[in-house]
Design an enzyme around this catalytic site. Structure first.
Site, PDB file in Angstrom:
ATOM      1  N   LYS A 127     -52.090 -21.920  -8.078  1.00 25.16           N
ATOM      2  CA  LYS A 127     -51.287 -22.775  -7.193  1.00 25.16           C
ATOM      3  C   LYS A 127     -52.160 -23.713  -6.379  1.00 25.16           C
ATOM      4  O   LYS A 127     -51.772 -24.838  -6.086  1.00 25.16           O
ATOM      5  CB  LYS A 127     -50.424 -21.922  -6.254  1.00 25.16           C
ATOM      6  CG  LYS A 127     -49.192 -21.337  -6.928  1.00 25.16           C
ATOM      7  CD  LYS A 127     -48.179 -20.889  -5.888  1.00 25.16           C
ATOM      8  CE  LYS A 127     -46.915 -20.372  -6.528  1.00 25.16           C
ATOM      9  NZ  LYS A 127     -45.947 -19.903  -5.538  1.00 25.16           N
ATOM     10  N   LYS A 210     -45.827 -20.495 -18.400  1.00 22.05           N
ATOM     11  CA  LYS A 210     -44.695 -19.691 -17.922  1.00 22.05           C
ATOM     12  C   LYS A 210     -43.501 -20.590 -17.580  1.00 22.05           C
ATOM     13  O   LYS A 210     -43.687 -21.663 -17.020  1.00 22.05           O
ATOM     14  CB  LYS A 210     -45.164 -18.930 -16.676  1.00 22.05           C
ATOM     15  CG  LYS A 210     -44.199 -17.884 -16.185  1.00 22.05           C
ATOM     16  CD  LYS A 210     -44.691 -17.249 -14.883  1.00 22.05           C
ATOM     17  CE  LYS A 210     -44.491 -18.156 -13.690  1.00 22.05           C
ATOM     18  NZ  LYS A 210     -44.564 -17.477 -12.383  1.00 22.05           N
ATOM     19  N   LYS A 213     -39.542 -22.284 -11.938  1.00 19.81           N
ATOM     20  CA  LYS A 213     -38.651 -23.163 -11.169  1.00 19.81           C
ATOM     21  C   LYS A 213     -39.417 -24.345 -10.603  1.00 19.81           C
ATOM     22  O   LYS A 213     -38.825 -25.328 -10.196  1.00 19.81           O
ATOM     23  CB  LYS A 213     -37.925 -22.373 -10.068  1.00 19.81           C
ATOM     24  CG  LYS A 213     -38.818 -21.585  -9.135  1.00 19.81           C
ATOM     25  CD  LYS A 213     -38.011 -20.754  -8.127  1.00 19.81           C
ATOM     26  CE  LYS A 213     -37.884 -19.321  -8.565  1.00 19.81           C
ATOM     27  NZ  LYS A 213     -37.374 -18.377  -7.630  1.00 19.81           N
TER      28      LYS A 213
HETATM   29  P1  AMP Z   1     -40.492 -16.023  -8.354  1.00 17.10           P
HETATM   30  O1  AMP Z   1     -39.501 -16.965  -8.898  1.00 17.10           O
HETATM   31  O2  AMP Z   1     -41.902 -16.479  -8.584  1.00 17.10           O
HETATM   32  O3  AMP Z   1     -40.218 -15.580  -6.963  1.00 17.10           O
HETATM   33  O4  AMP Z   1     -40.361 -14.711  -9.258  1.00 17.10           O
HETATM   34  C1  AMP Z   1     -39.390 -13.708  -9.012  1.00 17.10           C
HETATM   35  C2  AMP Z   1     -39.405 -12.645 -10.085  1.00 17.10           C
HETATM   36  O5  AMP Z   1     -39.101 -13.231 -11.366  1.00 17.10           O
HETATM   37  C3  AMP Z   1     -40.779 -11.964 -10.265  1.00 17.10           C
HETATM   38  O6  AMP Z   1     -40.561 -10.592 -10.569  1.00 17.10           O
HETATM   39  C4  AMP Z   1     -41.374 -12.674 -11.419  1.00 17.10           C
HETATM   40  O7  AMP Z   1     -42.312 -11.875 -12.116  1.00 17.10           O
HETATM   41  C5  AMP Z   1     -40.152 -12.955 -12.281  1.00 17.10           C
HETATM   42  N1  AMP Z   1     -40.368 -14.146 -13.118  1.00 17.10           N
HETATM   43  C6  AMP Z   1     -40.531 -15.426 -12.690  1.00 17.10           C
HETATM   44  N2  AMP Z   1     -40.725 -16.253 -13.728  1.00 17.10           N
HETATM   45  C7  AMP Z   1     -40.697 -15.472 -14.853  1.00 17.10           C
HETATM   46  C8  AMP Z   1     -40.843 -15.728 -16.248  1.00 17.10           C
HETATM   47  N3  AMP Z   1     -41.054 -16.961 -16.707  1.00 17.10           N
HETATM   48  N4  AMP Z   1     -40.753 -14.690 -17.096  1.00 17.10           N
HETATM   49  C9  AMP Z   1     -40.529 -13.431 -16.645  1.00 17.10           C
HETATM   50  N5  AMP Z   1     -40.386 -13.111 -15.341  1.00 17.10           N
HETATM   51  C10 AMP Z   1     -40.465 -14.112 -14.449  1.00 17.10           C
END
Ligand code: AMP
Ligand code: TRP
Length: 351
Positions: A127, A210, A213
């Protein structure tokens, strides 16, 4: 149709099983969040385990968030949780900033965690990139607030996607160092729960990145707010190679885009990737993509519809989050008071 086998949770010796997990309301929820996290959250709740789920708004502001958007995204994420099957009477669902124990314990953990540990976090390095002098101090300290989220509840198991594994190892290190420094057996050493066919959903434009968002290209992801037509179009346009699907799972090695679509299909259908390959061996993407698009629409459309319905009553969402925060606070506050006692703080305010 058989479901993939679920690994039973290992019990941590002296601590009762409790699940905690969080998602940042820093944008809309994606298919990656749904398959890697949210779907698992619902399964754990439905297994009857005590579950605490948090929209981590304090983590979101480690990079600047427009206040109006942040409030909207927090409500939308809450609606997404409920639409996906989180029942706010069975799970505790709340936003982090309403329970101040997180920030308080986060500070204490800033004094436990070492600079060297934080500097090794790959998410920070990714990041911050070349800009590390100019990112917020909060972004650097992010994992110690995450450890506080989990340990304020003495949670034993944390369902997450693959990308959070390193942060959970750091949470274990913090718990161990706290217990050692203060010669107590106070915090549990948490177990990551990373399971299912889609622990790392990749971008639809690049099978090596990956799905996120924060990706500038909306074509790279499926949002839980996308309508049926948009979902279909994004899947049909997803980047792939020209070969048909292999007849064995090993044939997906070195084919990241094909592998990603097979994994997404498997996770949505509740199959293993090997079962999907058995069903679609030799199929061209011209056949497989429409099947995947139909499946994705069938699984996601009811969630989107329910989310939109819930979003018509933001006051009700705020009420649910507030009620969840009261329940979360009742669990976290006594833990935090014990921590203050262990570390030698005077707590003498008249009540
Ligand atoms: P975040 O959106 O970064 O707060 O992620 C929230 C949850 O979603 C965490 O457990 C991440 O590991 C999971 N997550 C986010 N993006 C992915 C992805 N592309 N594939 C699988 N899990 C994801
Ligand atoms: N860091 C997680 C992510 O970006 C979100 C998060 C914050 C979290 N606190 C948590 C996940 C506690 C699990 C447990 O995905």
């Amino acid at each position: 149709m058989s479901e993939p086998v679920q690994t039973p949770l290992t019990k941590t010796a002296t601590f009762p099983t409790r699940i905690f997990s969080g998602i940042q309301p820093s944008g809309g929820l994606t298919l990656g969040n749904y398959l890697g996290a949210l779907k698992r959250f619902v399964e754990k709740q439905d297994e009857g385990i005590e579950t605490v789920y948090c929209l981590v708004d304090m983590h979101a502001i480690t990079v600047f968030q427009d206040p109006v958007k942040l409030r909207h995204q927090t409500r939308e994420a809450a609606a997404g949780f409920i639409a996906a099957g989180i029942d706010p009477t069975r799970s505790i669902l709340f936003n982090q900033s309403q329970v101040t124990a997180h920030a308080e314990l986060g500070w204490i953990f800033n004094c436990i965690a070492r600079m060297g540990w934080m500097s090794r976090m790959t998410q920070f390095k990714d990041k911050a990139g070349k800009n590390s002098e100019n990112v917020s101090l909060g972004l650097f300290a992010y994992p110690s607030l995450m450890a506080a989220d989990i340990l304020a509840y003495k949670a034993t198991h944390v369902p997450v996607g693959e990308d959070q594994k390193q942060h959970l190892e750091l949470c274990r290190d913090i718990a161990i160092k706290f217990n050692n420094d203060y010669k107590v057996d106070f915090f549990p050493v948490v177990e990551p729960v990373i399971e299912g066919a889609a622990t790392r959903v990749m971008s639809l434009r690049d099978g090596t990145a990956k799905m996120s968002k924060s990706d500038p290209s909306d074509q790279s992801r499926i949002n839980l707010t996308d309508d049926a037509d948009t979902i279909s179009k994004k899947i049909r346009k997803a980047k792939t190679d020209m070969d048909p699907l292999p007849d064995h799972i090993d044939g997906l090695k070195d084919r990241p885009e094909a592998k990603n679509l097979v994994n997404i299909y498997a996770a949505l259908a509740g199959h293993t990737p090997a079962q999907v390959i058995a069903d679609y061996a030799g199929a061209q993407f011209g056949t497989f993509k429409p099947a995947l698009a139909d499946l994705a629409v069938a699984k996601l459309e009811p969630i989107t519809t329910e989310m939109n319905r819930l979003m018509k009553d933001p006051a009700e969402i705020d009420r649910i989050l507030g009620a969840g925060a009261v329940r979360a606070d009742a669990l976290a506050r006594p833990v935090l008071e014990q921590v203050y006692d262990i570390i030698g703080m005077i707590r003498s305010r008249p009540v």
